[in-house]
Design a protein around this motif. Structure first.
Motif, PDB file in Angstrom:
ATOM      1  N   UNK A   1      17.642 -12.312   6.080  1.00 50.14           N
ATOM      2  CA  UNK A   1      17.117 -11.795   4.817  1.00 50.14           C
ATOM      3  C   UNK A   1      16.267 -10.549   4.978  1.00 50.14           C
ATOM      4  N   UNK A   2      16.072 -10.113   6.220  1.00 48.52           N
ATOM      5  CA  UNK A   2      15.225  -8.949   6.504  1.00 48.52           C
ATOM      6  C   UNK A   2      16.057  -7.799   7.069  1.00 48.52           C
ATOM      7  N   UNK A   3      15.699  -6.567   6.702  1.00 49.51           N
ATOM      8  CA  UNK A   3      16.379  -5.364   7.186  1.00 49.51           C
ATOM      9  C   UNK A   3      15.475  -4.699   8.222  1.00 49.51           C
ATOM     10  N   UNK A   4      15.543  -5.184   9.442  1.00 55.02           N
ATOM     11  CA  UNK A   4      14.608  -4.766  10.481  1.00 55.02           C
ATOM     12  C   UNK A   4      14.757  -3.307  10.862  1.00 55.02           C
ATOM     13  N   UNK A   5      15.908  -2.709  10.559  1.00 50.48           N
ATOM     14  CA  UNK A   5      16.148  -1.310  10.960  1.00 50.48           C
ATOM     15  C   UNK A   5      15.727  -0.317   9.882  1.00 50.48           C
ATOM     16  N   UNK A   6      15.167  -0.813   8.784  1.00 49.72           N
ATOM     17  CA  UNK A   6      14.786   0.058   7.669  1.00 49.72           C
ATOM     18  C   UNK A   6      13.300  -0.114   7.380  1.00 49.72           C
ATOM     19  N   UNK A   7      12.605   1.007   7.172  1.00 50.47           N
ATOM     20  CA  UNK A   7      11.185   0.924   6.833  1.00 50.47           C
ATOM     21  C   UNK A   7      11.043   0.577   5.354  1.00 50.47           C
ATOM     22  N   UNK A   8      10.326  -0.513   5.066  1.00 54.32           N
ATOM     23  CA  UNK A   8      10.098  -0.951   3.685  1.00 54.32           C
ATOM     24  C   UNK A   8       8.875  -0.282   3.125  1.00 54.32           C
TER      25      UNK A   8
ATOM     26  N   UNK B   1       6.142   6.237  14.038  1.00 55.84           N
ATOM     27  CA  UNK B   1       7.003   6.758  12.976  1.00 55.84           C
ATOM     28  C   UNK B   1       6.107   7.310  11.865  1.00 55.84           C
ATOM     29  N   UNK B   2       6.241   8.603  11.606  1.00 56.35           N
ATOM     30  CA  UNK B   2       5.326   9.286  10.685  1.00 56.35           C
ATOM     31  C   UNK B   2       5.287   8.630   9.308  1.00 56.35           C
ATOM     32  N   UNK B   3       6.426   8.117   8.848  1.00 53.29           N
ATOM     33  CA  UNK B   3       6.491   7.521   7.509  1.00 53.29           C
ATOM     34  C   UNK B   3       5.615   6.287   7.391  1.00 53.29           C
ATOM     35  N   UNK B   4       5.307   5.662   8.525  1.00 52.85           N
ATOM     36  CA  UNK B   4       4.504   4.439   8.512  1.00 52.85           C
ATOM     37  C   UNK B   4       2.995   4.716   8.576  1.00 52.85           C
ATOM     38  N   UNK B   5       2.613   5.961   8.746  1.00 55.84           N
ATOM     39  CA  UNK B   5       1.199   6.315   8.832  1.00 55.84           C
ATOM     40  C   UNK B   5       0.618   6.524   7.441  1.00 55.84           C
ATOM     41  N   UNK B   6      -0.564   5.976   7.185  1.00 63.09           N
ATOM     42  CA  UNK B   6      -1.259   6.271   5.937  1.00 63.09           C
ATOM     43  C   UNK B   6      -1.847   7.685   6.020  1.00 63.09           C
ATOM     44  N   UNK B   7      -2.105   8.324   4.876  1.00 61.17           N
ATOM     45  CA  UNK B   7      -2.887   9.552   4.915  1.00 61.17           C
ATOM     46  C   UNK B   7      -4.208   9.281   5.640  1.00 61.17           C
ATOM     47  N   UNK B   8      -4.674  10.277   6.403  1.00 60.23           N
ATOM     48  CA  UNK B   8      -5.790  10.055   7.339  1.00 60.23           C
ATOM     49  C   UNK B   8      -7.001   9.388   6.706  1.00 60.23           C
TER      50      UNK B   8
ATOM     51  N   UNK C   1       6.447   1.946  14.698  1.00 58.51           N
ATOM     52  CA  UNK C   1       5.232   1.448  14.066  1.00 58.51           C
ATOM     53  C   UNK C   1       4.348   2.599  13.605  1.00 58.51           C
ATOM     54  N   UNK C   2       3.281   2.229  12.894  1.00 62.97           N
ATOM     55  CA  UNK C   2       2.295   3.203  12.462  1.00 62.97           C
ATOM     56  C   UNK C   2       1.103   3.201  13.398  1.00 62.97           C
ATOM     57  N   UNK C   3      -0.099   3.311  12.837  1.00 68.25           N
ATOM     58  CA  UNK C   3      -1.318   3.380  13.653  1.00 68.25           C
ATOM     59  C   UNK C   3      -1.570   2.065  14.377  1.00 68.25           C
ATOM     60  N   UNK C   4      -2.014   2.168  15.617  1.00 67.98           N
ATOM     61  CA  UNK C   4      -2.271   0.988  16.445  1.00 67.98           C
ATOM     62  C   UNK C   4      -3.765   0.707  16.633  1.00 67.98           C
ATOM     63  N   UNK C   5      -4.617   1.698  16.376  1.00 57.44           N
ATOM     64  CA  UNK C   5      -6.040   1.528  16.677  1.00 57.44           C
ATOM     65  C   UNK C   5      -6.829   0.754  15.618  1.00 57.44           C
TER      66      UNK C   5
ATOM     67  N   UNK D   1       0.824  -1.212   0.000  1.00 59.73           N
ATOM     68  CA  UNK D   1       0.000   0.000   0.000  1.00 59.73           C
ATOM     69  C   UNK D   1       0.862   1.268   0.000  1.00 59.73           C
ATOM     70  N   UNK D   2       1.901   1.380   0.840  1.00 57.37           N
ATOM     71  CA  UNK D   2       2.704   2.611   0.811  1.00 57.37           C
ATOM     72  C   UNK D   2       3.319   2.896  -0.558  1.00 57.37           C
ATOM     73  N   UNK D   3       3.801   1.871  -1.250  1.00 60.74           N
ATOM     74  CA  UNK D   3       4.406   2.097  -2.564  1.00 60.74           C
ATOM     75  C   UNK D   3       3.359   2.529  -3.588  1.00 60.74           C
ATOM     76  N   UNK D   4       2.091   2.187  -3.354  1.00 60.15           N
ATOM     77  CA  UNK D   4       1.044   2.610  -4.289  1.00 60.15           C
ATOM     78  C   UNK D   4       0.802   4.114  -4.222  1.00 60.15           C
ATOM     79  N   UNK D   5       1.111   4.747  -3.087  1.00 55.58           N
ATOM     80  CA  UNK D   5       1.043   6.211  -3.018  1.00 55.58           C
ATOM     81  C   UNK D   5       2.151   6.827  -3.861  1.00 55.58           C
ATOM     82  N   UNK D   6       3.278   6.136  -3.875  1.00 56.02           N
ATOM     83  CA  UNK D   6       4.481   6.634  -4.565  1.00 56.02           C
ATOM     84  C   UNK D   6       4.404   6.428  -6.073  1.00 56.02           C
ATOM     85  N   UNK D   7       3.933   5.268  -6.504  1.00 59.57           N
ATOM     86  CA  UNK D   7       3.965   4.882  -7.925  1.00 59.57           C
ATOM     87  C   UNK D   7       2.649   4.235  -8.357  1.00 59.57           C
ATOM     88  N   UNK D   8       1.551   4.979  -8.338  1.00 58.63           N
ATOM     89  CA  UNK D   8       0.254   4.361  -8.637  1.00 58.63           C
ATOM     90  C   UNK D   8       0.134   3.822 -10.057  1.00 58.63           C
ATOM     91  N   UNK D   9       0.846   4.416 -11.005  1.00 57.81           N
ATOM     92  CA  UNK D   9       0.744   3.962 -12.393  1.00 57.81           C
ATOM     93  C   UNK D   9       1.145   2.504 -12.542  1.00 57.81           C
TER      94      UNK D   9
END
Length: 336
Positions: free
Chosen positions: A328-335, A272-279, A209-213, A90-98
């Motif tokens: 195989x995972x980069x736990x310190x980087x937001x994907x 972390x703000x980067x992990x939050x979807x637009x409201x 993390x992002x939203x918890x609710x 979903x986050x990448x779809x905001x970046x590159x919807x085409x």
């Protein structure tokens, strides 16, 4: 439909759900062609880690779901197509919807167009619970309105409608499976459960993390795989949309607490703000009604309810905490 005498094409066979599905079909003695994304490394994605006896019994086709010629070539000689190939982040779809329109909508068009021309006996198209958006009523039945709250969900709504249009226009034998939030071994760390597990397993105790609710209906991958196979076998599923979900609702925050408990860790959470979807894009609530799956397919979750969810988490944690898998995972980087 009996699958053992059929040739089955699985698109997206190199991915999280697709690799588990491909392996299970091979274990059941079914003739499988695995459509994997072409790359210069000759990687088969997660299938590279499959047992040798699985890999030796696979017919692998490397291509691109966006290429109509390649898709039709892959489908030749196949009786059933299980179509999972898609962009799903979903986050990448905001970046590159085409790219989501090209892959998800046009890729699905390539599948159903080739199925029509080749006379394929069954196409199982993969949807997602994200097409429902925030629940207007719960549990969510297949009649719930569709809401494109992200470019990803909009592209999947388009793909679903494209698939079903070939059923209504041309009698192409299409079924739509709509899994709710699948989790388990091999999942990308952009998803909440692997994000939490990999951060804790890497020694972090302040989790970003992002939203918890928001609430979700988590579905263990083995149940999702069983759902795919049940849809593929069912003649009654043709022309139908079928939810595959656990019928158990839990918040993201409660899920994080349960994972920490399973892993014996005391954690704090940092937003972390980067992990939050637009409201307005956040899907606040998902809870699957699965009565239709039981009625048409005889499918029920083996990992349902709170006890089933905890069992699924234990199996998932066991896989991720294996050092060979964790590296195989980069736990310190937001994907994205």
């Amino acid at each position: 439909m009996e699958l053992k005498n059929k040739k089955i094409l699985v698109t997206g066979a190199d991915g999280f759900i697709g690799s588990h599905l491909t392996e299970e079909l091979v274990r059941q003695g079914i003739d499988v062609r695995a459509f994997v994304y072409y790359n210069s490394f000759n990687s088969w994605g997660w299938l590279d880690q499959s047992a040798k006896e699985i890999r030796n019994n696979l017919d692998v086709f490397a291509g691109d779901i966006r290429d109509p010629y390649g898709v039709k070539q892959a489908m030749k000689g196949c009786d059933v197509v299980l179509h999972l190939a898609a962009l799903i982040a979903i986050p990448y779809s905001y970046h590159s919807p085409d790219t989501y329109v090209d892959t998800n909508v046009k890729g699905t068009l390539n599948i159903v167009q080739a199925a029509r021309e080749l006379g394929v006996e069954k196409v199982v198209h993969t949807s997602t619970s994200e097409v429902y958006g925030t629940a207007q009523f719960v549990p969510i039945t297949e009649e719930h309105p569709l809401q494109g709250q992200s470019p990803y969900s909009a592209s999947k709504i388009g793909a679903d409608q494209m698939a079903m249009s070939f059923y209504t226009s041309f009698d192409t034998p299409v079924s739509i499976i709509r899994p709710f939030n699948t989790y388990g071994p091999r999942q990308s760390a952009r998803a909440i459960i692997p994000t939490v597990i990999t951060q804790i397993a890497s020694g972090q105790r302040t989790l970003r993390l992002g939203s918890l609710h928001p609430t979700r209906d988590f579905n263990y991958v083995k149940d999702t795989v069983d759902g795919f196979i049940a849809v593929a076998k069912s003649d009654a599923a043709i022309g139908e949309v079928i939810n595959i979900g656990s019928n158990y609702e839990i918040s993201i925050g409660e899920t994080v607490e349960l994972i920490a408990e399973v892993m014996g860790a005391k954690v704090e959470i940092e937003t972390e703000a980067a992990r939050l979807r637009p409201e307005k894009s956040e899907v606040e609530r998902l809870w699957a009604a699965n009565a239709k799956a039981k009625q048409l397919l005889g499918w029920e979750p083996n990992y349902g309810g709170s006890d089933g969810f905890k069992r699924g988490l234990l199996e998932t944690v066991e896989w991720f905490t294996n050092p060979e898998h964790l590296k195989g995972y980069k736990a310190n980087i937001y994907n994205l």
